[in-house]
Design a protein around this motif. Structure first.
Motif, PDB file in Angstrom:
ATOM      1  N   MET A   1       1.105  -8.806  19.199  1.00  0.00           N
ATOM      2  CA  MET A   1       0.644  -8.751  17.825  1.00  0.00           C
ATOM      3  C   MET A   1       0.341 -10.146  17.304  1.00  0.00           C
ATOM      4  SD  MET A   1       2.169  -6.519  14.736  1.00  0.00           S
ATOM      5  CE  MET A   1       3.782  -6.931  15.307  1.00  0.00           C
ATOM      6  N   GLY A   2      -0.910 -10.401  16.997  1.00  0.00           N
ATOM      7  CA  GLY A   2      -1.323 -11.676  16.435  1.00  0.00           C
ATOM      8  C   GLY A   2      -1.026 -11.732  14.954  1.00  0.00           C
ATOM      9  N   PRO A   3      -1.191 -12.912  14.353  1.00  0.00           N
ATOM     10  CA  PRO A   3      -0.878 -13.089  12.939  1.00  0.00           C
ATOM     11  C   PRO A   3      -1.753 -12.233  12.023  1.00  0.00           C
ATOM     12  CG  PRO A   3      -1.961 -15.029  13.835  1.00  0.00           C
ATOM     13  CD  PRO A   3      -1.610 -14.169  14.985  1.00  0.00           C
ATOM     14  N   GLY A   4      -2.985 -12.005  12.423  1.00  0.00           N
ATOM     15  CA  GLY A   4      -3.872 -11.184  11.612  1.00  0.00           C
ATOM     16  C   GLY A   4      -3.317  -9.789  11.439  1.00  0.00           C
ATOM     17  N   THR A   5      -2.938  -9.179  12.538  1.00  0.00           N
ATOM     18  CA  THR A   5      -2.377  -7.836  12.509  1.00  0.00           C
ATOM     19  C   THR A   5      -1.039  -7.830  11.781  1.00  0.00           C
ATOM     20  OG1 THR A   5      -3.407  -7.325  14.614  1.00  0.00           O
ATOM     21  CG2 THR A   5      -1.598  -5.905  13.926  1.00  0.00           C
ATOM     22  N   LEU A   6      -0.210  -8.826  12.066  1.00  0.00           N
ATOM     23  CA  LEU A   6       1.119  -8.879  11.457  1.00  0.00           C
ATOM     24  C   LEU A   6       1.060  -8.944   9.938  1.00  0.00           C
ATOM     25  CD1 LEU A   6       4.220  -9.207  11.708  1.00  0.00           C
ATOM     26  CD2 LEU A   6       3.792 -11.658  11.511  1.00  0.00           C
ATOM     27  N   TYR A   7       0.397  -9.968   9.405  1.00  0.00           N
ATOM     28  CA  TYR A   7       0.415 -10.154   7.957  1.00  0.00           C
ATOM     29  C   TYR A   7      -0.429  -9.117   7.231  1.00  0.00           C
ATOM     30  CZ  TYR A   7       2.990 -14.363   8.974  1.00  0.00           C
ATOM     31  OH  TYR A   7       3.953 -15.235   9.421  1.00  0.00           O
ATOM     32  N   GLY A   8      -1.489  -8.693   7.876  1.00  0.00           N
ATOM     33  CA  GLY A   8      -2.289  -7.608   7.310  1.00  0.00           C
ATOM     34  C   GLY A   8      -1.467  -6.337   7.206  1.00  0.00           C
ATOM     35  N   SER A   9      -0.756  -6.007   8.276  1.00  0.00           N
ATOM     36  CA  SER A   9       0.074  -4.804   8.296  1.00  0.00           C
ATOM     37  C   SER A   9       1.240  -4.923   7.323  1.00  0.00           C
ATOM     38  CB  SER A   9       0.601  -4.560   9.711  1.00  0.00           C
ATOM     39  OG  SER A   9      -0.468  -4.300  10.606  1.00  0.00           O
ATOM     40  N   LEU A  10       1.823  -6.118   7.227  1.00  0.00           N
ATOM     41  CA  LEU A  10       2.927  -6.329   6.290  1.00  0.00           C
ATOM     42  C   LEU A  10       2.484  -6.038   4.855  1.00  0.00           C
ATOM     43  CD1 LEU A  10       4.890  -9.481   7.571  1.00  0.00           C
ATOM     44  CD2 LEU A  10       5.737  -7.144   7.302  1.00  0.00           C
ATOM     45  N   ASP A  11       1.306  -6.501   4.516  1.00  0.00           N
ATOM     46  CA  ASP A  11       0.774  -6.227   3.178  1.00  0.00           C
ATOM     47  C   ASP A  11       0.698  -4.724   2.923  1.00  0.00           C
ATOM     48  OD1 ASP A  11       0.500  -8.890   2.623  1.00  0.00           O
ATOM     49  OD2 ASP A  11      -1.640  -8.999   3.042  1.00  0.00           O
ATOM     50  N   ARG A  12       0.141  -4.015   3.897  1.00  0.00           N
ATOM     51  CA  ARG A  12      -0.049  -2.573   3.735  1.00  0.00           C
ATOM     52  C   ARG A  12       1.279  -1.839   3.638  1.00  0.00           C
ATOM     53  NH1 ARG A  12      -2.946  -2.794   8.800  1.00  0.00           N
ATOM     54  NH2 ARG A  12      -4.323  -4.544   8.283  1.00  0.00           N
ATOM     55  N   VAL A  13       2.208  -2.286   4.463  1.00  0.00           N
ATOM     56  CA  VAL A  13       3.483  -1.616   4.579  1.00  0.00           C
ATOM     57  C   VAL A  13       4.367  -1.892   3.341  1.00  0.00           C
ATOM     58  CG1 VAL A  13       5.204  -3.042   5.727  1.00  0.00           C
ATOM     59  CG2 VAL A  13       4.420  -0.942   6.810  1.00  0.00           C
ATOM     60  N   ILE A  14       4.195  -3.043   2.744  1.00  0.00           N
ATOM     61  CA  ILE A  14       4.892  -3.361   1.494  1.00  0.00           C
ATOM     62  C   ILE A  14       4.268  -2.545   0.361  1.00  0.00           C
ATOM     63  CG2 ILE A  14       5.166  -5.148  -0.267  1.00  0.00           C
ATOM     64  CD1 ILE A  14       5.583  -7.152   2.024  1.00  0.00           C
ATOM     65  N   GLU A  15       2.950  -2.511   0.385  1.00  0.00           N
ATOM     66  CA  GLU A  15       2.200  -1.723  -0.595  1.00  0.00           C
ATOM     67  C   GLU A  15       2.618  -0.252  -0.548  1.00  0.00           C
ATOM     68  OE1 GLU A  15      -0.087  -2.375  -2.898  1.00  0.00           O
ATOM     69  OE2 GLU A  15      -0.664  -0.306  -3.320  1.00  0.00           O
ATOM     70  N   ALA A  16       2.897   0.231   0.664  1.00  0.00           N
ATOM     71  CA  ALA A  16       3.281   1.635   0.851  1.00  0.00           C
ATOM     72  C   ALA A  16       4.761   1.876   0.575  1.00  0.00           C
ATOM     73  CB  ALA A  16       2.933   2.082   2.273  1.00  0.00           C
ATOM     74  N   GLY A  17       5.495   0.791   0.330  1.00  0.00           N
ATOM     75  CA  GLY A  17       6.909   0.947  -0.003  1.00  0.00           C
ATOM     76  C   GLY A  17       7.829   1.128   1.188  1.00  0.00           C
ATOM     77  N   LEU A  18       7.343   0.827   2.379  1.00  0.00           N
ATOM     78  CA  LEU A  18       8.161   0.992   3.582  1.00  0.00           C
ATOM     79  C   LEU A  18       8.984  -0.265   3.871  1.00  0.00           C
ATOM     80  CD1 LEU A  18       5.494   2.659   5.923  1.00  0.00           C
ATOM     81  CD2 LEU A  18       7.160   3.779   4.448  1.00  0.00           C
ATOM     82  N   VAL A  19       8.521  -1.382   3.370  1.00  0.00           N
ATOM     83  CA  VAL A  19       9.170  -2.666   3.604  1.00  0.00           C
ATOM     84  C   VAL A  19       9.211  -3.434   2.274  1.00  0.00           C
ATOM     85  CG1 VAL A  19       8.850  -4.940   4.702  1.00  0.00           C
ATOM     86  CG2 VAL A  19       8.517  -2.856   6.040  1.00  0.00           C
ATOM     87  N   ALA A  20      10.247  -4.262   2.114  1.00  0.00           N
ATOM     88  CA  ALA A  20      10.347  -5.095   0.918  1.00  0.00           C
ATOM     89  C   ALA A  20      10.774  -6.493   1.319  1.00  0.00           C
ATOM     90  CB  ALA A  20      11.350  -4.488  -0.065  1.00  0.00           C
ATOM     91  N   ARG A  21      10.598  -7.413   0.407  1.00  0.00           N
ATOM     92  CA  ARG A  21      11.080  -8.772   0.680  1.00  0.00           C
ATOM     93  C   ARG A  21      12.595  -8.737   0.765  1.00  0.00           C
ATOM     94  NH1 ARG A  21       6.758 -13.185  -0.513  1.00  0.00           N
ATOM     95  NH2 ARG A  21       5.141 -11.856   0.358  1.00  0.00           N
TER      96      ARG A  21
END
Lengths: 107, 107
Positions: free
Chosen positions: A45-65
DNA sequence: CCATCATATATCCGTGACGGATATAGTCAA
DNA sequence: TTGACTATATCCGTCACGGATATATGATGG
């Protein structure tokens, strides 16, 4: 604006991120390493996929800071919803893998 | 122009198509039904994904047109390369699912 | 002392898989 | 004769993916 329902199936990238975060807060780079380890280097997993996915997953409420503080690092943690989604997806994957092994085995 | 090496991991859609074709030639619509069955209705593959993926998978040499003839239906079958890819991906998925279950179980 | 590698986060953007909408047509039952 | 199911097929908008790139710090070593 967290969404109410996580869409199943999860994408492979999202699944691996959630799995890496299970039981432990991790920062981005650490997640990348863990994904490689969990998948025996088959998923890179490259940084593009990682940070892009993190944004989506936070937006979806699956992950938080996370709570851990450390200048230079940003920690992430699974939410309750994220854990539910991870468990559901793990069961789904297990079932699919089982079906596939049965098919292949009976040849 | 079949490619030499199939890129692993396979996409979920491609994996399900290959699995549906294992041990039996099937036509497009039949593949759709089988994918639903194999995944317990959790994966719904529409015609766009099906025929688009079939094109790619034929191009990649994983699937070929079958021998069964029947006007109105077009049959597809796994190639040797496709079987290899399917087995490899099944093993990979099984490992990932196992790792995930171990993690989730030890909580 | 300086180069290089690993750590760490982040953005940009092209490619391409996905998937719903749509079209066509044959069959069969109500 | 209308609707539902079978069956194939194309179109195209959207969006996830992922490589390239940028920046900065700490460690390692020649």
């Amino acid at each position: 604006m967290s969404k109410s329902e996580p869409p199943l199936p999860l994408t492979p990238a999202v699944f691996h991120i959630l799995l890496a975060l299970f039981g432990k807060e991790r920062h981005g780079y650490d997640i990348m390493q863990q994904v490689r380890a969990d998948s025996r280097d088959t998923v890179k997993m490259g940084p593009g996929t990682l940070y892009g996915s993190l944004d989506r997953v936070i937006e979806a409420g699956l992950v938080a800071r996370g709570d851990t503080q450390d200048s230079r690092r940003i920690y992430y943690r699974l939410t309750a919803l994220g854990q539910t989604a991870l468990r559901a997806e793990t069961e789904r994957l297990s079932r699919v893998a089982l079906v596939a092994r049965r098919q292949l085995g009976s040849a």
